[in-house]
Enzyme design. Structure first.
Site: not given
Length: 402
Positions: A353-355
């Site tokens: 996950l990231c933004r």
């Protein structure tokens, strides 16, 4: 005709010696004050330099090692592997200066006595104008070598030690109190009409001449030290120099970070005349966002709503993003640290996950190249929040995507 008082006879040679000694004392005291002032500034500069820029230098060295390791992972060439190992070794061999200072302080204690904590670091490299003025006046008036009495020399030396400490921290108030203290203290003065005055003057002149040469050499030595040469770049505003150095280091770190993300985002370089651009570049303009979730359509991906509740999650965002809102139980490793911390990743299938999915896609692409089972969460934390999946924050505030 009134009688006139006889004029006092003086030896012309002794009078000339008196004048030469007075001039030499003035010259030496001025040089000594300048040397002591430079020493204080260099010591303060070195301490603030370590505290302000030390972490930036360490971060830059770490990024250099990560970039070298990313290159080695992509190419597999022995030379790149050697460079990566050398860069990592340099990072691991860097001394912990804070621990070293603590060790020295601990060893300075005797008979089990507690070592007093060090004084707070100076706030500025150069003490203020008023502190400089009072300091120079006190040194000129209270220098131990202005008297020949051993007890008086010892008293003056102890007094100047207090003066030097106050000046090192630019404490004009403390220096003012010391000046008031000295003005009320008796001063021993050598006898002017002693029979051996002329011989003493000659010895004093020889001593002062040697002292002037010694002080000049010390001034040159201080100026040629690494910190002295750095300080000479901005002698009138050393505090601004530290700010400029910090800005330069931050810019270099940003360049290394961008290079690392680029290396993580593309496949191993193709060979031959028909080699194409690395997947992940896609011909995008350098000013376009590096976090577009459409940049890596070829890598394994999953919708946020379909990620299993018990899945192993890796969050590659920065600390402030993580603190604002993250998935409880996820492993947090910022993208710039992934390569160095590969050993912390679980062996099971990993959802990254990231933004919005761009940085995580770069990490997934790299992990897949290394034979790991990794999946990119499309849309990142924004999609996770939009799907109503649970989030927590590191603060008392309600979790949100930063």
């Amino acid at each position: 005709m009134s009688a006139q008082s006889p004029a006092r006879w003086t030896d012309p040679e002794q009078q000339a010696l008196e004048e030469r000694v007075a001039a030499a004392e003035l010259a030496w005291l001025s040089m000594d004050v300048d040397a002591q002032t430079l020493r204080v500034e260099i010591d303060n500069f070195a301490l603030i330099h370590h505290q302000l820029l030390g972490p930036l230098y360490a971060r830059l060295d770490e990024l250099d090692a990560l970039v070298a390791e990313a290159v080695a992972a992509r190419t597999g060439r022995p030379e790149d592997l050697r460079r990566a190992a050398e860069a990592r070794r340099q990072v691991e061999e860097l001394p912990d200066l804070d621990a070293l200072f603590d060790s020295v302080r601990e060893q300075s204690g005797q008979d089990g006595e507690a070592v007093p904590p060090p004084p707070a670091a100076p706030e500025r490299v150069r003490p203020g104008k008023e502190a400089q003025r009072i300091y120079r006046e006190l040194v000129r008036r209270a220098h131990p070598d202005l008297t020949t009495d051993p007890a008086e020399q010892q008293r003056r030396a102890a007094f100047l030690a207090r003066v030097n400490e106050a000046y090192a921290y630019g404490d004009a108030t403390a220096l003012g109190a010391l000046a008031a203290e000295w003005s009320t203290a008796p001063e021993a003065a050598p006898a002017v009409d002693a029979p051996d005055r002329a011989d003493w003057l000659r010895r004093r002149l020889d001593w002062l001449t040697a002292k002037i040469a010694e002080t000049a050499a010390e001034q040159v030595r201080l100026e040629q030290t690494p910190m002295g040469q750095l300080l000479a770049l901005a002698p009138q505003d050393p505090d601004r120099l530290l700010e400029q150095l910090a800005e330069e280091l931050l810019a270099k770190a940003a360049e290394r970070q961008a290079e690392l993300q680029r290396l993580l985002g593309g496949p191993k370089p193709a060979e031959g005349p028909h080699a194409t651009a690395p997947v992940g570049d896609n011909g995008t303009h350098p000013t376009e966002s590096q976090e577009s979730h459409t940049m890596f359509p070829q890598i394994p991906s999953a919708d946020a709503a379909t990620v299993p509740a018990d899945a192993a999650l890796l969050d590659v965002r920065e600390q402030d993003e993580w603190d604002a809102g993250h998935v409880d139980g996820a492993l947090h490793i910022p993208i710039g640290e992934v390569i160095a911390r590969l050993g912390e990743l679980p062996d099971e299938k990993l959802y990254v996950l990231c933004r919005v999915g761009g940085r995580s896609a770069q990490v997934v692409q790299y992990l897949v190249q290394q034979g790991r089972d990794a999946v990119n969460v499309d849309g990142g934390m924004y999609a996770w929040q939009g799907a109503g999946r649970p989030m927590v924050s590191s603060t008392d505030q309600e979790a949100f995507v930063l």
